[in-house]
Write a protein that holds these residues in place. Sequence first.
Motif, PDB file in Angstrom:
ATOM      1  N   LYS A 165      -4.690   6.548  -6.027  1.00 50.59           N
ATOM      2  CA  LYS A 165      -5.737   6.125  -5.090  1.00 50.59           C
ATOM      3  C   LYS A 165      -6.329   4.776  -5.492  1.00 50.59           C
ATOM      4  O   LYS A 165      -6.509   3.890  -4.642  1.00 50.59           O
ATOM      5  CB  LYS A 165      -6.832   7.184  -5.017  1.00 50.59           C
ATOM      6  CG  LYS A 165      -7.868   6.875  -3.933  1.00 50.59           C
ATOM      7  CD  LYS A 165      -8.793   8.054  -3.693  1.00 50.59           C
ATOM      8  CE  LYS A 165      -9.765   7.735  -2.554  1.00 50.59           C
ATOM      9  NZ  LYS A 165     -10.660   8.873  -2.260  1.00 50.59           N
ATOM     10  N   ILE A 221       0.851  -1.199   0.000  1.00 52.02           N
ATOM     11  CA  ILE A 221       0.000   0.000   0.000  1.00 52.02           C
ATOM     12  C   ILE A 221       0.885   1.247   0.000  1.00 52.02           C
ATOM     13  O   ILE A 221       0.833   2.059  -0.925  1.00 52.02           O
ATOM     14  CB  ILE A 221      -0.968   0.023   1.196  1.00 52.02           C
ATOM     15  CG1 ILE A 221      -1.962  -1.145   1.110  1.00 52.02           C
ATOM     16  CG2 ILE A 221      -1.746   1.347   1.203  1.00 52.02           C
ATOM     17  CD1 ILE A 221      -2.997  -1.161   2.224  1.00 52.02           C
ATOM     18  N   HIS A 222       1.720   1.388   1.011  1.00 49.94           N
ATOM     19  CA  HIS A 222       2.562   2.579   1.138  1.00 49.94           C
ATOM     20  C   HIS A 222       3.595   2.648  -0.002  1.00 49.94           C
ATOM     21  O   HIS A 222       3.620   3.619  -0.770  1.00 49.94           O
ATOM     22  CB  HIS A 222       3.263   2.547   2.501  1.00 49.94           C
ATOM     23  CG  HIS A 222       3.987   3.815   2.843  1.00 49.94           C
ATOM     24  ND1 HIS A 222       4.073   4.298   4.125  1.00 49.94           N
ATOM     25  CD2 HIS A 222       4.678   4.701   2.083  1.00 49.94           C
ATOM     26  CE1 HIS A 222       4.771   5.415   4.130  1.00 49.94           C
ATOM     27  NE2 HIS A 222       5.158   5.674   2.897  1.00 49.94           N
ATOM     28  N   GLY A 241       1.955   2.758  -3.440  1.00 51.12           N
ATOM     29  CA  GLY A 241       1.368   4.076  -3.672  1.00 51.12           C
ATOM     30  C   GLY A 241       2.424   5.112  -3.992  1.00 51.12           C
ATOM     31  O   GLY A 241       2.262   5.945  -4.909  1.00 51.12           O
ATOM     32  N   ALA A 274      -5.290  -2.652  -1.036  1.00 43.14           N
ATOM     33  CA  ALA A 274      -5.929  -2.789   0.280  1.00 43.14           C
ATOM     34  C   ALA A 274      -6.976  -3.903   0.253  1.00 43.14           C
ATOM     35  O   ALA A 274      -7.061  -4.723   1.180  1.00 43.14           O
ATOM     36  CB  ALA A 274      -6.567  -1.467   0.694  1.00 43.14           C
ATOM     37  N   VAL A 308      -5.323   4.251   3.581  1.00 44.15           N
ATOM     38  CA  VAL A 308      -5.024   4.802   2.255  1.00 44.15           C
ATOM     39  C   VAL A 308      -5.251   6.313   2.239  1.00 44.15           C
ATOM     40  O   VAL A 308      -4.408   7.082   1.750  1.00 44.15           O
ATOM     41  CB  VAL A 308      -5.886   4.120   1.172  1.00 44.15           C
ATOM     42  CG1 VAL A 308      -5.791   4.888  -0.155  1.00 44.15           C
ATOM     43  CG2 VAL A 308      -5.438   2.672   0.970  1.00 44.15           C
ATOM     44  N   MET A 343      -3.850   1.939  -4.693  1.00 47.50           N
ATOM     45  CA  MET A 343      -3.741   1.661  -3.259  1.00 47.50           C
ATOM     46  C   MET A 343      -4.994   0.965  -2.719  1.00 47.50           C
ATOM     47  O   MET A 343      -4.903   0.044  -1.890  1.00 47.50           O
ATOM     48  CB  MET A 343      -3.456   2.954  -2.503  1.00 47.50           C
ATOM     49  CG  MET A 343      -2.094   3.563  -2.835  1.00 47.50           C
ATOM     50  SD  MET A 343      -1.871   5.234  -2.174  1.00 47.50           S
ATOM     51  CE  MET A 343      -1.608   4.888  -0.432  1.00 47.50           C
ATOM     52  N   ILE A 344      -6.160   1.380  -3.200  1.00 46.32           N
ATOM     53  CA  ILE A 344      -7.417   0.745  -2.770  1.00 46.32           C
ATOM     54  C   ILE A 344      -7.470  -0.703  -3.251  1.00 46.32           C
ATOM     55  O   ILE A 344      -7.905  -1.611  -2.525  1.00 46.32           O
ATOM     56  CB  ILE A 344      -8.633   1.533  -3.280  1.00 46.32           C
ATOM     57  CG1 ILE A 344      -8.752   2.878  -2.553  1.00 46.32           C
ATOM     58  CG2 ILE A 344      -9.916   0.726  -3.106  1.00 46.32           C
ATOM     59  CD1 ILE A 344      -9.069   2.761  -1.067  1.00 46.32           C
ATOM     60  N   THR A 371      -8.959   1.292   4.147  1.00 46.07           N
ATOM     61  CA  THR A 371      -9.392   2.465   3.366  1.00 46.07           C
ATOM     62  C   THR A 371      -8.994   3.754   4.085  1.00 46.07           C
ATOM     63  O   THR A 371      -8.500   4.705   3.460  1.00 46.07           O
ATOM     64  CB  THR A 371     -10.918   2.438   3.145  1.00 46.07           C
ATOM     65  OG1 THR A 371     -11.266   1.255   2.421  1.00 46.07           O
ATOM     66  CG2 THR A 371     -11.365   3.659   2.341  1.00 46.07           C
TER      67      THR A 371
END
Length: 314
Positions: free
Chosen positions: A266, A230-231, A234, A273, A293, A269-270, A290
Amino acid sequence: MRNIKNKSELENKSILIFGAGKIGRSFIGQLFSLGGYEVIFADISLPVVNELNKRKKYKVVIRSTQGTEDNILVENVRAIDIRNKKQIRNEISNAVILAVSVGQNAWPAIIPLIAEGLIERFRNHKSKAIDIILAENMLNASIYFKDHLVKYLPVDYPLDKLVGLIETSIGKMVPVVPLKLEKEDILRVFAEPYNTLIVDRKAFKNAIPQIAGLAPKENIKAWVDRKLFIHNLGHATAAYWGYFCNPDIEYIWQALEIPRVYEKVKKTMIQAANLLVKKYPDEFTEVELTDHVEDLIRRFQNKALGDTVFRVGC
């Protein structure tokens, strides 16, 4: 008498941190210093080592998304030249806890030094266990570290009994210090307000340090995956798409001002997730990730931090 005893115990608490770089100073050293530990850095940079020994303290400048700055004064600090093997062995023998914050590529250079220190510690203290915080975002970091460490230890050394290899998830964003600011103060580092160090609860051999900011987790693999997928993903999406759309932009917040890039970041990343919720249903919920994010995107847009597309892309 009780106060004197507590003071003595505090003075005897020390952490030896391999690496006095951005994460070592702004994150690991800062957390343990504020937690009442003496912080000892081992580093190859003599200017940094000498200045730390001269001042015994340094500043961490916290830059928030609101554009404000706060200073954290990190005290009770000293440093040693990592080439001083005798002193390294002595510090490892007497430290309460160790940390490694040098980057994975430098691990082969410091693991033999740590092994020598562990041997001396065993010679002096026998059954006195020690934990090593591996401050690196890396899959299976403890396995990699152990596989290399055993090469330098006697075959009968009780590694599994005496050494805890603590995997972490490092989420703090620390930009490269511009050369002009570094010349003004070689020790000063800049960082965002985020100050949580996620660690593997189950890997500790000793009691987990009771300091603010330390967040022990049962399933560290899930949290390392959260950081990477995610991090880091992103960040990579923002840097690559930002550069693709406009090679002239310098900062990551500028990339996210481009609507196309913002949407790509976005959605990516979603999607990550959602996959992590399916993979770790006992660890994460859709709402939690969420929110994570959304928080990360706000942090990515921190203009005051001055994080560059180049650093983030790397």
